[in-house]
Motif scaffolding. Structure first.
Motif, short mmCIF file in Angstrom:
data_model
loop_
_atom_site.label_atom_id
_atom_site.label_comp_id
_atom_site.label_asym_id
_atom_site.label_seq_id
_atom_site.Cartn_x
_atom_site.Cartn_y
_atom_site.Cartn_z
N LEU A 132 0.83 -1.19 0.00
CA LEU A 132 0.00 0.00 0.00
C LEU A 132 0.87 1.25 0.00
N ARG A 134 1.88 4.62 1.63
CA ARG A 134 1.81 5.16 2.99
C ARG A 134 2.36 6.59 3.02
N ALA A 151 -1.54 7.76 6.48
CA ALA A 151 -2.57 7.36 5.51
C ALA A 151 -2.09 6.14 4.75
N TYR A 152 -2.96 5.13 4.64
CA TYR A 152 -2.68 3.92 3.86
C TYR A 152 -3.69 3.88 2.72
N LEU A 153 -3.18 3.81 1.49
CA LEU A 153 -4.07 3.86 0.32
C LEU A 153 -3.76 2.73 -0.65
N ILE A 157 -5.00 4.51 -6.11
CA ILE A 157 -5.33 5.85 -5.62
C ILE A 157 -4.08 6.57 -5.15
N GLY A 158 -3.26 5.87 -4.40
CA GLY A 158 -2.08 6.50 -3.80
C GLY A 158 -0.94 6.78 -4.75
N VAL A 175 -7.41 12.41 -2.71
CA VAL A 175 -7.96 11.13 -3.17
C VAL A 175 -9.15 11.34 -4.10
N ALA A 180 -11.33 8.97 -6.70
CA ALA A 180 -12.08 8.18 -5.72
C ALA A 180 -13.37 8.88 -5.33
N ASN A 219 -15.39 3.29 -1.12
CA ASN A 219 -15.74 3.85 -2.43
C ASN A 219 -17.21 3.58 -2.76
N PHE A 225 -10.76 1.79 0.52
CA PHE A 225 -9.63 2.13 -0.34
C PHE A 225 -8.61 3.03 0.38
N TYR A 226 -8.97 3.52 1.57
CA TYR A 226 -8.10 4.47 2.28
C TYR A 226 -8.35 4.36 3.78
#
Length: 255
Positions: A132, A134, A151-153, A157-158, A175, A180, A219, A225-226
């Motif tokens: 992910l 970060r 934040a973990y995405l 998205i990230g 995001v 998103a 979502n 997703f986040y």
């Protein structure tokens, strides 16, 4: 029974008591604190002990010491404005985040890609080996740390994030810019203590109280997703909820 001696230094115990008084509003903002002599008499300790405790409070930004004027409680008016926000739905959450963004400054600690902690993977419904994005940031209010967020995405998205945008823009705006759609948000609040990492970035002692806010964003397909983990300094953050009775929704407890 013999007296039980605490391993915590006396000055640190007095600091903890004074800190709690300040945070709970025992002393009004911008009001003078009792003199060292008065506090020494009140706590039945030496002035040197009181001075050490006051130095810790000063370093934490809870009091301001001015030569010739004395020691005063630091004015927390701006913080209180943020604390008054009531979050009841996604729109009010976004409004709150926007207000925080306008009142604070961001510093990017790190931006990387890697495996997330098991608790995050479980929340997001991904395998422990999933990589992910970060992002770790510190928010400051009045030039003092206010919160530490991670934040973990999901990669799709990230992968659009960069350090420049992270230093100037709320994550929720980033995001949504990445495409998103936020359909649902789950939020939990937990009391915790600062470890060495949080203490370093929030400029507080190890073991100081923190408020942990965990938010999970879903979502349009109701898939996470986040995930965000935000540590707030307990002396600078307060979460309020306003509850109102709904018409026609009265009920009574059974016997």
């Amino acid at each position: 029974m013999p007296e039980v001696r605490s391993p915590t230094p006396l000055y640190h115990r007095i600091y903890a008591v004074m800190r709690e008084r300040i945070v709970k509003g025992y002393y009004p903002s911008d009001a003078p604190v009792p003199s060292e002599a008065e506090l020494a008499e009140s706590f039945s300790v030496s002035r040197i002990t009181i001075r050490k405790a006051m130095e810790m409070l000063t370093a934490e930004g809870l009091v301001t010491r001015t030569r010739g004027r004395g020691t005063y409680i630091t004015d927390r008016t701006k913080e209180n404005k943020l604390n008054r926000v009531v979050v009841s739905n996604i729109n009010s959450l976004f409004s709150y985040l926007n207000a925080v963004g306008k009142s604070t400054r961001l510093k990017v600690v790190s931006l990387d890609v890697g495996e997330a902690p098991p608790r995050i993977c479980e929340q997001m419904g991904v395998l422990p080996t999933t990589e992910l994005v970060r992002a770790v940031r510190v928010r400051s209010l009045d030039r003092r740390p206010y919160s530490l967020s991670t934040a973990y995405l999901l990669p799709e998205i990230g992968e659009t994030l960069n350090r420049q945008d992270l230093a100037t823009t709320n994550m929720i705006d980033l995001v949504q810019k990445a495409g998103a759609v936020v359909e649902k948000v789950e939020q939990t609040l937990t009391a915790t203590l600062a470890d060495d990492y949080a203490a370093k970035h929030l400029e507080i002692p190890i073991g100081a109280p923190l408020m942990l806010v965990n938010r999970l964003f879903f979502n349009s397909e109701l898939k996470p997703f986040y995930a965000a983990e935000i540590f707030y300094r307990a002396d600078r953050y307060e979460y309020r909820v306003s509850l109102k009775r709904e018409d026609g929704k009265d009920f009574s407890l059974g016997n």
